[in-house]
Design an enzyme around this catalytic site. Structure first.
Site, PDB file in Angstrom:
ATOM      1  N   ASN A   3      11.007   5.059  -2.579  1.00 49.18           N
ATOM      2  CA  ASN A   3      10.553   3.800  -1.981  1.00 49.18           C
ATOM      3  C   ASN A   3      11.674   3.088  -1.237  1.00 49.18           C
ATOM      4  OD1 ASN A   3       8.115   4.394  -3.033  1.00 49.18           O
ATOM      5  ND2 ASN A   3       8.298   3.036  -4.799  1.00 49.18           N
TER       6      ASN A   3
ATOM      7  N   PRO B 200       0.828  -1.215   0.000  1.00 42.27           N
ATOM      8  CA  PRO B 200       0.000   0.000   0.000  1.00 42.27           C
ATOM      9  C   PRO B 200       0.857   1.258   0.000  1.00 42.27           C
ATOM     10  CG  PRO B 200      -0.132  -1.123   2.134  1.00 42.27           C
ATOM     11  CD  PRO B 200       0.706  -1.991   1.244  1.00 42.27           C
ATOM     12  N   ASP B 201       0.362   2.329  -0.617  1.00 37.37           N
ATOM     13  CA  ASP B 201       1.076   3.613  -0.528  1.00 37.37           C
ATOM     14  C   ASP B 201       0.677   4.287   0.779  1.00 37.37           C
ATOM     15  OD1 ASP B 201      -1.453   4.579  -1.004  1.00 37.37           O
ATOM     16  OD2 ASP B 201      -0.986   5.568  -2.894  1.00 37.37           O
ATOM     17  N   PHE B 202       1.015   5.573   0.938  1.00 39.70           N
ATOM     18  CA  PHE B 202       0.627   6.294   2.156  1.00 39.70           C
ATOM     19  C   PHE B 202      -0.767   6.893   2.032  1.00 39.70           C
ATOM     20  CE2 PHE B 202       4.867   7.740   4.263  1.00 39.70           C
ATOM     21  CZ  PHE B 202       4.904   6.544   4.934  1.00 39.70           C
ATOM     22  N   ARG B 203      -0.956   7.626   0.899  1.00 42.50           N
ATOM     23  CA  ARG B 203      -2.063   8.586   0.912  1.00 42.50           C
ATOM     24  C   ARG B 203      -3.278   8.221   0.071  1.00 42.50           C
ATOM     25  NH1 ARG B 203       2.812  11.104   1.243  1.00 42.50           N
ATOM     26  NH2 ARG B 203       3.111  12.416   3.076  1.00 42.50           N
TER      27      ARG B 203
ATOM     28  N   HIS C 235      15.224   7.640   0.297  1.00 42.71           N
ATOM     29  CA  HIS C 235      14.808   7.452   1.688  1.00 42.71           C
ATOM     30  C   HIS C 235      15.390   6.182   2.312  1.00 42.71           C
ATOM     31  CE1 HIS C 235      11.182  10.290   0.791  1.00 42.71           C
ATOM     32  NE2 HIS C 235      12.318  10.935   0.958  1.00 42.71           N
TER      33      HIS C 235
ATOM     34  N   ASP D 151      11.322  -0.335  -0.663  1.00 41.77           N
ATOM     35  CA  ASP D 151      11.001  -1.751  -0.834  1.00 41.77           C
ATOM     36  C   ASP D 151      12.017  -2.518  -1.677  1.00 41.77           C
ATOM     37  OD1 ASP D 151      10.399  -0.915  -3.467  1.00 41.77           O
ATOM     38  OD2 ASP D 151       8.280  -0.655  -2.989  1.00 41.77           O
TER      39      ASP D 151
HETATM   40  P1  CNA Z   1       2.139   8.706  -1.294  1.00 37.98           P
HETATM   41  O1  CNA Z   1       2.150  10.003  -0.614  1.00 37.98           O
HETATM   42  O2  CNA Z   1       1.362   7.605  -0.678  1.00 37.98           O
HETATM   43  O3  CNA Z   1       1.586   8.970  -2.770  1.00 37.98           O
HETATM   44  C1  CNA Z   1       1.349   7.933  -3.679  1.00 37.98           C
HETATM   45  C2  CNA Z   1       0.860   8.571  -4.980  1.00 37.98           C
HETATM   46  O4  CNA Z   1       0.775   7.565  -5.947  1.00 37.98           O
HETATM   47  C3  CNA Z   1      -0.516   9.215  -4.863  1.00 37.98           C
HETATM   48  O5  CNA Z   1      -0.516  10.436  -5.573  1.00 37.98           O
HETATM   49  C4  CNA Z   1      -1.443   8.185  -5.519  1.00 37.98           C
HETATM   50  O6  CNA Z   1      -2.554   8.790  -6.153  1.00 37.98           O
HETATM   51  C5  CNA Z   1      -0.519   7.589  -6.549  1.00 37.98           C
HETATM   52  N1  CNA Z   1      -0.831   6.206  -6.875  1.00 37.98           N
HETATM   53  C6  CNA Z   1      -1.222   5.203  -6.060  1.00 37.98           C
HETATM   54  N2  CNA Z   1      -1.350   4.059  -6.726  1.00 37.98           N
HETATM   55  C7  CNA Z   1      -1.019   4.339  -8.017  1.00 37.98           C
HETATM   56  C8  CNA Z   1      -0.955   3.561  -9.195  1.00 37.98           C
HETATM   57  N3  CNA Z   1      -1.238   2.256  -9.187  1.00 37.98           N
HETATM   58  N4  CNA Z   1      -0.596   4.174 -10.334  1.00 37.98           N
HETATM   59  C9  CNA Z   1      -0.305   5.498 -10.360  1.00 37.98           C
HETATM   60  N5  CNA Z   1      -0.360   6.286  -9.270  1.00 37.98           N
HETATM   61  C10 CNA Z   1      -0.696   5.705  -8.110  1.00 37.98           C
HETATM   62  O7  CNA Z   1       3.615   8.158  -1.546  1.00 37.98           O
HETATM   63  P2  CNA Z   1       4.941   8.984  -1.961  1.00 37.98           P
HETATM   64  O8  CNA Z   1       5.871   7.996  -2.494  1.00 37.98           O
HETATM   65  O9  CNA Z   1       4.623  10.179  -2.751  1.00 37.98           O
HETATM   66  O10 CNA Z   1       5.438   9.487  -0.539  1.00 37.98           O
HETATM   67  C11 CNA Z   1       6.732   9.383  -0.159  1.00 37.98           C
HETATM   68  C12 CNA Z   1       6.906   8.456   1.044  1.00 37.98           C
HETATM   69  C13 CNA Z   1       6.058   7.216   0.993  1.00 37.98           C
HETATM   70  C14 CNA Z   1       8.306   7.919   1.016  1.00 37.98           C
HETATM   71  O11 CNA Z   1       8.993   8.415   2.101  1.00 37.98           O
HETATM   72  C15 CNA Z   1       8.228   6.390   1.080  1.00 37.98           C
HETATM   73  O12 CNA Z   1       9.217   5.853   1.880  1.00 37.98           O
HETATM   74  C16 CNA Z   1       6.884   6.118   1.630  1.00 37.98           C
HETATM   75  N6  CNA Z   1       6.310   4.815   1.266  1.00 37.98           N
HETATM   76  C17 CNA Z   1       7.030   3.887   0.561  1.00 37.98           C
HETATM   77  C18 CNA Z   1       6.466   2.671   0.225  1.00 37.98           C
HETATM   78  C19 CNA Z   1       7.293   1.660  -0.551  1.00 37.98           C
HETATM   79  O13 CNA Z   1       8.509   1.601  -0.398  1.00 37.98           O
HETATM   80  N7  CNA Z   1       6.662   0.877  -1.423  1.00 37.98           N
HETATM   81  C20 CNA Z   1       5.147   2.389   0.603  1.00 37.98           C
HETATM   82  C21 CNA Z   1       4.430   3.367   1.352  1.00 37.98           C
HETATM   83  C22 CNA Z   1       5.033   4.561   1.661  1.00 37.98           C
END
Ligand code: CNA
Length: 324
Positions: free
Chosen positions: A148, A73-76, A167, A150
């Site tokens: 990311n 899952p993402d954050f937002r 990060h 991961d």
């Molecule tokens: P965020 O703030 O959660 O934003 C994610 C963005 O991606 C949003 O604008 C969503 O609308 C968009 N989105 C989600 N799914 C999709 C998709 N399938 N296709 C296209 N767009 C999509 O995350 P950010 O990366 O902007 O924030 C930075 C933080 C989140 C970093 O410090 C990371 O370490 C942290 N993070 C990392 C992971 C990981 O490593 N996979 C997971 C969750 C959070």
């Protein structure tokens, strides 16, 4: 005549009918498109494909959205993002999971998160990760700045020098008090296998993997390479990020005035509205990437690279399991 022999005639007829139907279905599969057709010639995706192929020197900026299709899952994102599912981690506020003072007092939420996303266990690279590696193989990639943690870029076989993990990562760890380096395999065992916070053998404080927490500095590598890359980037390709976390979120504003900027995201973010050099294409990044690859004539290569990365990951996981 036994009853089974008596019944065999109608059954054979049925079998023939089934075989005939199967043959027809096979025919349908041969001629049916398995992927959506490329969009119209003057579509935004054709413009993006042109920029990608003809400018090169592409600075790719990725965020949590590119790993969502892998199952992380993402954050937002409303509903599915970590911020809307805090009960599971028992956090007072979302950012606490990456807050070093909170970790000092309550390490368990980060331990749970680490247990879930520790690279090379559950999650395999997505098509979007494979596309970034393909850009590198075609000599079009300047660098991938990933927010990311991961490690999916590595699993997609992107070489280390092409990647900046802004990060941090899970490949090394240190004590949060005395900053002595910790043995990463021991940290992994503690967090992943035992769901326990690793303890520093020197000062008995907590150890954490080298993930950049809020308030901590980004790696030197980020600053050094960014100052080299910003002036020469010709295209900035932004994928799956909300552009909310500085300083990485400032990269699109810092590229040169002639650098094209492409945003492939589920929502419009940042301040990119210069029609001559900016394109936003809304949608799931894996879907968009696949359409782009079709326009570019790269679909087969992309799918092969993605398949290979997933197979390699599966083999590595099985090997690790066997080794105990
Ligand atoms: P965020 O703030 O959660 O934003 C994610 C963005 O991606 C949003 O604008 C969503 O609308 C968009 N989105 C989600 N799914 C999709 C998709 N399938 N296709 C296209 N767009 C999509 O995350 P950010 O990366 O902007 O924030 C930075 C933080 C989140 C970093 O410090 C990371 O370490 C942290 N993070 C990392 C992971 C990981 O490593 N996979 C997971 C969750 C959070």
């Amino acid at each position: 005549m036994s009853s089974s022999a008596k019944d065999s005639k109608p059954d054979k007829k049925k079998d023939d009918a089934v075989d005939a139907l199967a043959a027809q279905i096979d025919q349908i599969h041969v001629t049916e498109r398995t992927t959506p057709p490329p969009p119209e010639e003057d579509s935004p995706l054709h413009k993006i494909a042109h920029w990608i192929q003809h400018h090169g020197q592409i600075l790719v900026l990725t965020g949590a959205g590119v790993s969502v299709a892998a199952g992380i899952p993402d954050f937002r994102s409303p509903g599915t993002g970590l911020y809307d599912n805090l009960q599971k981690y028992n956090l007072p506020y979302p950012e606490a999971v990456f807050d070093v003072d909170f970790y000092r007092r309550h390490p368990q939420p980060f331990v749970s998160l680490a247990q879930e996303i520790w690279p090379g266990i559950h999650y395999a690279p997505t098509l979007t990760h494979a596309f970034v590696t393909l850009l590198h193989r075609k000599d079009l990639l300047l660098r991938n700045y990933s927010q990311n943690i991961d490690g999916l870029e590595y699993l997609a076989q992107l070489p280390a020098e092409q990647l900046v993990e802004c990060h941090g990562h899970f490949r090394s760890a240190k004590c949060i008090q005395c900053f002595r380096k910790a043995e990463i395999e021991a940290v992994r065992t503690s967090m992943v296998q035992e769901a326990k916070v690793p303890i520093c053998p020197h000062c008995r404080s907590y150890v954490k993997p080298d993930i950049v927490f809020f308030g901590e500095s980004l790696p030197d590598r980020f600053h050094t390479l960014l100052s080299q890359d910003l002036p020469v980037a010709k295209v900035c390709l932004i994928l799956g990020t909300s552009l909310q976390v500085a300083p990485v979120s400032l990269i699109p504003e810092k590229v040169g005035p002639h650098c094209k900027r492409i945003l492939l995201n589920k929502e419009r973010v940042g301040n990119m509205d210069d029609s001559d050099r900016d394109v936003f294409y809304e949608g799931d990044c894996d879907d968009t990437i696949l359409e782009l690859a079709q326009i570019l004539g790269w679909e087969q290569e992309l799918r092969a690279l993605h398949k290979q990365a997933k197979q390699d990951m599966k083999r590595a996981v099985e090997k690790k399991k066997k080794e105990g």
